[in-house]
Design a protein around this motif. Structure first.
Motif, PDB file in Angstrom:
ATOM      1  N   THR A  60      -0.180 -18.974  20.102  1.00 21.18           N
ATOM      2  CA  THR A  60       1.182 -18.975  19.567  1.00 21.18           C
ATOM      3  C   THR A  60       2.017 -20.103  20.162  1.00 21.18           C
ATOM      4  OG1 THR A  60       1.761 -17.331  21.226  1.00 21.18           O
ATOM      5  CG2 THR A  60       1.307 -16.533  19.001  1.00 21.18           C
TER       6      THR A  60
ATOM      7  N   ASP B  17       6.596 -20.504  16.117  1.00 24.41           N
ATOM      8  CA  ASP B  17       6.112 -19.360  15.338  1.00 24.41           C
ATOM      9  C   ASP B  17       7.116 -18.210  15.359  1.00 24.41           C
ATOM     10  OD1 ASP B  17       2.740 -19.834  16.637  1.00 24.41           O
ATOM     11  OD2 ASP B  17       3.770 -20.818  14.963  1.00 24.41           O
TER      12      ASP B  17
ATOM     13  N   ILE C 203      -2.326 -14.461  14.720  1.00 25.49           N
ATOM     14  CA  ILE C 203      -1.847 -15.782  15.115  1.00 25.49           C
ATOM     15  C   ILE C 203      -2.453 -16.127  16.469  1.00 25.49           C
ATOM     16  CG2 ILE C 203       0.131 -17.310  15.396  1.00 25.49           C
ATOM     17  CD1 ILE C 203       1.854 -15.180  13.991  1.00 25.49           C
TER      18      ILE C 203
END
Lengths: 115, 112
Positions: free
Chosen positions: A82, A86, A79
């Motif tokens: 971020t 999230d 990811i």
């Protein structure tokens, strides 16, 4: 035998940072799934692999999310940049083969907190 | 796309009471249906599944579920719950493309 394992179990990061979440499936399982579970919700499909290839990544919310499984075993969910949204528990599951009638075996999850 | 609905969000029962948790799905094609359970501090694990044949499916720990195609339902039942059944229960259904969809879950608390 060993089940699905996920590391880390908890990850706290700051907004804008990059994170990697790892999944070790059950040995010999060719299918691997990633899910995201937010508070009060059920697991939400993200992506699944059959072997090394991402067979379906339609559940990834946007291009900040990416997953790989280079040798057909361990998988990493990545990811970028971020965001607080999230924050969730990221679940990995594996199954002996792909199929809609096949049981999935779940790992304990990685709890991601984005501050 | 497939969607799965669980109408009971939180259920509280006394031991020995009967349990029925509702699950409805939307996809009308070939249907495979699952119930998963998550005991406190543990992983999600399979309770039972339906993929063909007898619409009454028996699972672990005395649970059963009935697939009723005309109602798009797959309700989970247990005639007499125990304190150890306290857990979160999830109904799940895949689409033809192997994406699995889960309901929002039902939290069951059994009071001794």
């Amino acid at each position: 035998g060993a089940g699905v394992s996920q590391t880390p179990s908890n990850k706290v990061t700051e907004k804008g940072k990059y994170v990697e979440l790892r999944c070790d499936p059950i040995s010999g399982h060719t299918a691997l799934y990633w899910y995201r579970q937010s508070l009060g919700q059920g697991p939400e499909f993200l992506i699944y692999f059959q072997g090394t290839g991402a067979a379906d990544d339609s559940g990834l919310p946007n291009d900040r999310f990416f997953a790989v499984r280079p040798e057909g075993s361990v998988s990493t969910l990545k990811i970028q940049r971020t965001e607080r949204g999230d924050s969730a528990v990221y679940l990995c599951a594996s199954s002996p083969q792909l199929g809609t009638s096949v049981e999935q075996f779940f790992g304990p999850g990685t709890r991601l907190t984005v501050l | 796309a497939q969607s799965v609905s669980q109408h009971n969000h939180h259920v509280i029962l006394s031991e020995a009471a009967s349990l029925e948790l509702g699950c409805n799905y939307s996809y009308g094609g070939t249907v495979n249906l699952f119930w998963y359970v998550q005991y406190p501090g543990q992983h999600l694990q399979l309770l039972l599944k339906y993929f063909s044949g007898d619409p009454l499916v028996k699972g672990i720990k005395g649970f059963e579920a009935e697939f009723i195609k005309s109602k798009f339902s797959f309700n989970l039942r247990k005639p007499s719950v125990q304190w150890s059944d306290t857990a979160e229960y999830f109904c799940a259904a895949p689409e033809a493309g192997n994406q699995f969809y889960f309901g929002t879950g039902t939290s069951l608390t059994v009071i001794p």
